[in-house]
Design a protein around this motif. Structure first.
Motif, PDB file in Angstrom:
ATOM      1  N   TYR B 214       0.843  -1.194   0.000  1.00 49.26           N
ATOM      2  CA  TYR B 214       0.000   0.000   0.000  1.00 49.26           C
ATOM      3  C   TYR B 214       0.878   1.244   0.000  1.00 49.26           C
ATOM      4  N   LYS B 215       0.309   2.331  -0.492  1.00 51.95           N
ATOM      5  CA  LYS B 215       1.012   3.612  -0.410  1.00 51.95           C
ATOM      6  C   LYS B 215      -0.016   4.680  -0.061  1.00 51.95           C
ATOM      7  N   PHE B 216       0.312   5.503   0.927  1.00 48.69           N
ATOM      8  CA  PHE B 216      -0.593   6.602   1.275  1.00 48.69           C
ATOM      9  C   PHE B 216      -0.389   7.723   0.275  1.00 48.69           C
ATOM     10  N   ILE B 223      -5.492   5.452   0.386  1.00 53.60           N
ATOM     11  CA  ILE B 223      -4.490   4.403   0.229  1.00 53.60           C
ATOM     12  C   ILE B 223      -4.562   3.877  -1.200  1.00 53.60           C
TER      13      ILE B 223
END
Lengths: 324, 324
Positions: B214-216, B223
C-alpha cells in the motif's frame, strides 16, 4: 439474555474492552477540566451514537485509533529506548564481548554522540540488534520482565504510572459507546502488545506498530524474529498500517505534536464518509509533564488549519498521570 | 447494566460477534450429525471455558482461526478467481485494447492452458493486474458490486449460499463462549473483508490474508493499492500472518485438506501453552459438495499422526450449505 435486551449493544465490545462500562454514569471524563474540548468530545460521541440521527455511525464503523508515545503515555525518553538499553545490559551480561561492538559499545559507554550522529538509522539498528534473533515467545517473556521492574527516569515511578489518566478515561468512554479502540504506534508492535491489555484494556490484535520480518521455524514450531525491518509505522506509514491491520479508516483519531508523526493518521480519519474527530495532544506543561514543541510547529499548524481539536495538557487535564 | 450482571461475560464479544448469542440454548450445532467429532468439539469448549478447571483458558487467549476457501465456503472454483474474471470483464469494457494483453487475453479467450502452464505465478499476476492500481475505497466498491451479483458456477446460487452451514454454527458457538474468531485466508485480505461481517459476523480487522503493498497518497488522502505482493498468506506464511495481525497463537484452528495450506497453522496452534483444538475438513462428499484429495494425502496424514480432528463432510455434516 432475557432481561437485558436493550443493553446488548452497549456491552457489545471485546472481552478486555468490557472493563469499559464503568465510566458511563455521571461524568465519564472526571480528569478532564470542564471546558470547550471536553464538551466537544462528549457532543461528538453523543451525536454519532444516537440512532436515527443523520450523524449516526454503525457500530462496526466506530473505529478509534490512538498513537501511544506522547499520546497515551510519556515519551521523554521513549520506553522503547529504555527497553533497548535493558536488553543491551542483559545481552552483555550473557556475552561480555558484545560490549566492544556497536551499537552495544555506545550504550555501555553512554556515548550519546553515537546516536545523535547516527539519527533514526542508528536507533533502528540498536532496536534490531536488541529486539530480534529470538522467538516471539522469548521476546514476550523478556518484555514482561522489563515492564515488571523498570522505573521511568526523572519521575522514579513504575512505567504503568506514566500513562495519562485522562486518556484512560477517554478510551473507556469510547468503548462504553461501542467504539473499538486501537493503538497505532511508531513503537514496535510486540513491545506494546506485552502490556496493551494490562495498561490500556486493548487486546493484542488491536495494536498496530512497527514490525520486523518474521519467519516460521518449523522444527521449533515457533516464529523467529528476523533482524530486518518490515514496516516502520510512523507518519505516512500510519495510514498504511491502519489499512493492513484494521481495514477501514478510523472515525476518531488521536495523536500528539512533538515529532509530526500523527498528522497523516488524523488526516486519513478526516477522509471518512462518517463524521470524524481529530485530537492532538500539545505538550505544554513543563511542571506536571513536559514542554516540547516541533521547530516548525507543523502538527499544531495543521491542526489549526483543519480545525482539529487540540488538548492543552496544562489547561484541559485536571490530572495528568495515572496513580497505579 | 442493572439486571444483567451475570451475562456480561457471555455477551463480551465484538460488536458484530454479538449475532453469536443465538445458538447457546439446546443444540448449539444443529447441522452437525451427532457423533464423536461433535461431542469432542463441545467437550473441548466446555472444559476450556469452565472457571477453576485446570484446562481453563482466559478469555483474552481464546483465539480461533479459520481458513476460508474450502473451510468456510466452497473452493471449486475459488471465489477469488471469479472476482478476477469479473474485474477483467469490467476493465476490458472500459479499455478494449487490454483484451490483446496478457493475462487479460487468456481470460477473454478462455485459454486455460495459459494458467495451467503459468501455475501460481500466472494466477498472482492476474490477481495483481486486476486487484491493484486503484484506491482502497474503489476496490471495496468493486468487490461489493461483484458479490451483489455473482453466482457460483455449477451450483447456480448466490455466493452467500456456498458458505457451509455447520461452520457458521461453529463460529457462533465459539463466539458465544468468548472466543474471538478470525479468518486466516490465502485469499486477498480486502476481498474477504468486503463480506466478512455480512457472511460470517467477523469484523474487517479480524481478517488475515494475502496483501499487496500500500502507499498513502497524500494529495488524494487515500491508500493506493500497488501491484506488488506484500505477503502471500499460505502454508508457513499463515503463522507469520497470525503473529503480525493477532499477536498470539490460536487455541482453536480450523483448515481443510486439498492444497496442504493449513498444516502450518494447525501445527502452530498445537504449540499453544493452553489446550488447543485442530480441525481439518475432508472434502469427501461428491454428491452434496465436492470430492478432492491431495495426491500425497499430506494434510490427512499429518492430522492422523498428530491426532487432529477431521471433519468428514459426508458423515459429520447433516446439511452442507447455508440456505441464504
Amino acid at each position: 439474555m432475557g432481561s437485558c435486551k436493550k443493553t446488548d449493544t452497549v456491552t457489545a465490545t471485546t472481552s478486555k474492552d468490557s472493563t469499559a462500562t464503568v465510566a458511563t454514569s455521571s461524568d465519564p471524563l472526571p480528569s478532564w477540566n470542564d471546558g470547550t474540548l471536553k464538551k466537544d468530545i462528549i457532543a461528538y460521541v453523543t451525536k454519532v451514537t444516537k440512532e436515527g440521527s443523520p450523524d449516526f455511525i454503525p457500530i462496526e464503523n466506530r473505529i478509534a485509533t490512538f498513537d501511544n508515545d506522547g499520546t497515551l503515555w510519556a515519551e521523554k525518553p521513549y520506553v522503547q529506548e529504555l527497553f533497548a538499553f535493558y536488553r543491551v545490559k542483559k545481552m552483555v551480561e550473557a556475552k561480555p564481548e558484545l560490549a566492544k561492538k556497536q551499537p552495544f559499545k555506545a550504550v555501555v559507554e553512554k556515548d550519546k554522540t553515537f546516536f545523535e550522529k547516527g539519527g533514526d538509522k542508528a536507533l533502528i539498528d540498536l532496536i534490531a540488534a536488541t529486539h530480534t534473533g529470538m522467538t516471539e515467545d522469548e521476546f514476550e517473556a523478556s518484555a514482561k520482565e522489563f515492564f515488571a521492574g523498570a522505573q521511568y527516569p526523572g519521575k522514579k515511578v513504575p512505567l504503568k504510572q506514566i500513562r495519562y489518566q485522562p486518556q484512560l478515561e477517554l478510551l473507556n468512554y469510547l468503548r462504553a459507546n461501542g467504539f473499538k479502540t486501537f493503538i497505532v504506534t511508531g513503537g514496535t508492535i510486540e513491545l506494546i502488545r506485552a502490556i496493551s491489555s494490562d495498561f490500556y484494556g486493548i487486546p493484542k490484535d488491536q495494536v498496530v506498530g512497527t514490525s520486523f520480518k518474521y519467519k516460521f521455524d518449523d522444527a521449533k514450531n515457533a516464529i523467529q524474529r528476523q533482524p530486518a525491518l518490515d514496516h516502520f509505522n510512523d507518519k505516512e506509514e500510519k495510514p498504511v498500517g491502519i489499512q493492513l491491520h484494521i481495514g477501514q479508516r478510523p472515525v476518531f483519531a488521536c495523536g500528539n505534536e512533538g515529532g509530526a508523526g500523527d498528522i497523516a493518521m488524523l488526516k486519513y480519519a478526516s477522509g471518512n464518509k462518517y463524521p470524524s474527530f481529530q485530537l492532538l495532544v500539545n505538550h505544554n506543561d513543563s511542571i506536571r509533564e513536559y514542554s516540547y514543541q516541533e521547530k516548525d510547529n507543523l502538527s499544531l499548524n495543521t491542526a489549526a488549519n483543519n480545525k482539529w481539536h487540540v488538548v492543552s495538557i496544562k489547561d484541559d487535564w485536571k490530572k495528568v498521570f495515572a496513580d497505579k
